[in-house]
Enzyme design. Structure first.
Site, short mmCIF file in Angstrom:
data_model
loop_
_atom_site.label_atom_id
_atom_site.label_comp_id
_atom_site.label_asym_id
_atom_site.label_seq_id
_atom_site.Cartn_x
_atom_site.Cartn_y
_atom_site.Cartn_z
N HIS A 1 0.84 -1.21 0.00
CA HIS A 1 0.00 0.00 0.00
C HIS A 1 0.87 1.25 0.00
CE1 HIS A 1 -4.15 -1.60 1.22
NE2 HIS A 1 -3.44 -2.59 0.71
N TYR B 1 -9.90 5.15 6.99
CA TYR B 1 -10.13 5.44 8.42
C TYR B 1 -11.22 6.50 8.48
CZ TYR B 1 -5.67 3.16 9.67
OH TYR B 1 -4.66 2.26 9.87
N PRO C 1 -4.95 -0.04 18.60
CA PRO C 1 -4.58 -0.48 17.25
C PRO C 1 -4.68 0.57 16.15
CG PRO C 1 -6.66 -1.45 17.90
CD PRO C 1 -6.13 -0.74 19.10
N LYS D 1 0.66 -0.21 15.38
CA LYS D 1 2.03 -0.34 15.87
C LYS D 1 2.31 -1.61 16.68
CE LYS D 1 3.64 3.26 13.97
NZ LYS D 1 3.60 2.81 12.58
N TYR E 1 3.33 6.53 10.35
CA TYR E 1 2.52 5.38 9.94
C TYR E 1 3.40 4.30 9.29
CZ TYR E 1 -1.69 2.96 8.25
OH TYR E 1 -2.68 2.04 8.00
#
Ligand code: FAD
Ligand code: DHB
Length: 391
Positions: A72, A201, A291, A295, A383
């Site tokens: 991704h 998200y 979550p 991580k 990220y």
């Protein structure tokens, strides 16, 4: 029984550590309380940072990941009904992340270690640690109903949040930092294609939602719920309905058979230091992150990367120099991952106690982060994973 490093737990932390030590010729034994099938089927994380992918490749267990992992280069944040893409790779000098289930990582690591004929015991439960202040610590464990003792030079506590290793440290020697969040996540696996090629998200008035995937045919979907939610209150139709509402009028959500359903609590937790005498904690045994920042598994991998180096240096140089730095080096990364996970969680969830002002602050932050290159970059570099600390 005797070994150099006794490893408690065959999650990602214990398995990766065993592979790193095996490769360097350091002897270790892995004790895992559950069955192989249980370890391989437990649904958890799904997204690997570049550094974790590199580590798996380096260990020679990355072949299936390279074939089946979904690379991704971006993700979407969606709020007030509009999606905003964060181009992760463009903002981080070409770094990316890979969707490959923790179940698959664990399967690959178990298969490779068993194929190499290494000592690896399932259904062998550690029940006590002894002599952690001495040069010959020991793990007492129960296997086939019989209690045995594994004597070692060091114990690696990779037994997760509910294990026995962290509680073996005297309370006065450990500082606990923690925060519980007033919500949890319902997670489902569905036999349906993902709604989008990239993760979405969602910050919505009804609560957070996350649209992710395992394969091009299997979706992994999450919904913010009550902290003590009873999954019995969530028949499949209610879950699909809520997912559709929170996604809004984006592309239509493909629906399929739900093959897994669970509730995950949300918690931030750090136990410091991550060492007591001959015991070294790694992964969830030492820290938990909510979550939202992906991580958990990646931090477990980063810890054992440092621990393996320090242990290997100990046997090569007979010097505890690097072992003495283990906890400090790991905690630097842990705290930055905690900050990012807390920030993502705070920015994306619905907080029932928020005043209208606080809700506007949340939306303004999302607007800033998605509208500014500097804002997007701060999200992206965390990220995909910050650079490793040097030992
Ligand atoms: P674990 O994977 O917990 O492994 C510990 C192992 O030790 C287990 O196999 C356990 O059976 C074994 N063990 C425990 N006690 C003993 C004993 N006494 N003797 C021998 N063995 C023992 N992270 C994300 O990034 N995204 C997610 O979506 C996500 N979802 C999650 C959902 C759930 C329900 C949970 C619990 C965690 C989730 N995580 C997620 C976090 C991520 O999965 C963990 O951070 C990761 O598994 C940590 O790996 P670990 O090896 O440290 O611990
Ligand atoms: C997944 C889980 C997460 O918590 C996240 O932030 C991204 C992806 C997953 O299970 O795929």
């Amino acid at each position: 029984m005797r070994t150099q490093v006794g490893i408690v737990g065959a999650g990602p932390a214990g398995l990766l550590l065993a592979h790193l030590l095996d490769r360097a010729g350091v002897d270790c034994v892995v004790l895992e309380s559950r069955s192989r099938e249980y370890c391989e089927e437990r649904q958890r994380a799904g997204l690997l940072e570049q550094g974790t992918v590199d580590l798996l490749n380096d260990l020679g267990v990355g072949a299936r990941l390279a074939r089946e992992g979904l690379v991704h280069h971006g993700l979407a944040l969606r709020f007030e009904g509009v999606s905003h893409r964060i181009p992760l790779s463009e903002l981080t000098g070409g770094k990316s992340v890979v969707i490959y289930g923790q179940t698959e990582v664990v399967k690959d690591l178990i298969a490779a270690r068993l194929a190499a004929g290494r000592d690896f015991r399932f259904e062998a439960e550690a029940v006590a640690l002894e002599g952690l202040d001495t040069a010959t610590p020991a793990i007492r464990f129960r296997e086939h109903g019989r209690e045995q003792t594994l004597t070692c030079d060091f114990v690696a506590g990779c037994d997760g949040f509910h294990g026995i290793c962290r509680p073996a440290i005297p309370e006065a020697k450990l500082t606990i930092y923690d925060r519980d969040y007033p919500f949890g996540w319902i997670g489902i696996l569905s036999d349906s294609p993902p709604v989008s090629d990239e993760l979405i998200y969602v910050n919505h008035d009804r609560g957070f939602a996350l649209f992710t995937m395992r394969t091009p045919h299997v979706s992994r979907l999450y919904l913010q719920c009550e902290a003590d939610e009873d999954i019995a209150n969530w028949p499949d139709e209610r879950i699909w309905d809520e997912l559709r509402r929170r996604l809004g009028d984006a592309p239509e959500l493909p629906q399929g058979a739900v093959t897994q359903k669970n509730v995950t609590p949300m918690r931030s937790f750090v136990a410091a230091p991550m060492r007591h005498g001959a015991l070294f904690l790694a992964g969830d045994a030492a820290h938990i992150v909510p979550p939202t920042g992906v991580k958990g598994l990646n931090l477990a991998a980063a810890d054992v990367r440092v621990l393996a180096r320090a242990l290997i240096a100990f046997y090569a140089e007979r010097s505890p120099r690097l072992l003495d730095r283990y906890s400090d080096v790991c905690l630097k990364r842990v705290w930055k991952a905690q900050r990012f996970s807390w920030w993502m969680t705070s920015m994306l969830h619905r907080f029932d106690n928020h005043t209208p002002f606080e809700r506007r602050m949340q939306l303004a932050e999302l607007d800033y982060i998605t509208g500014s290159r500097a804002g997007m970059t701060t999200l992206a570099e965390n990220y995909v994973g910050l650079p490793f600390e040097d030992l």
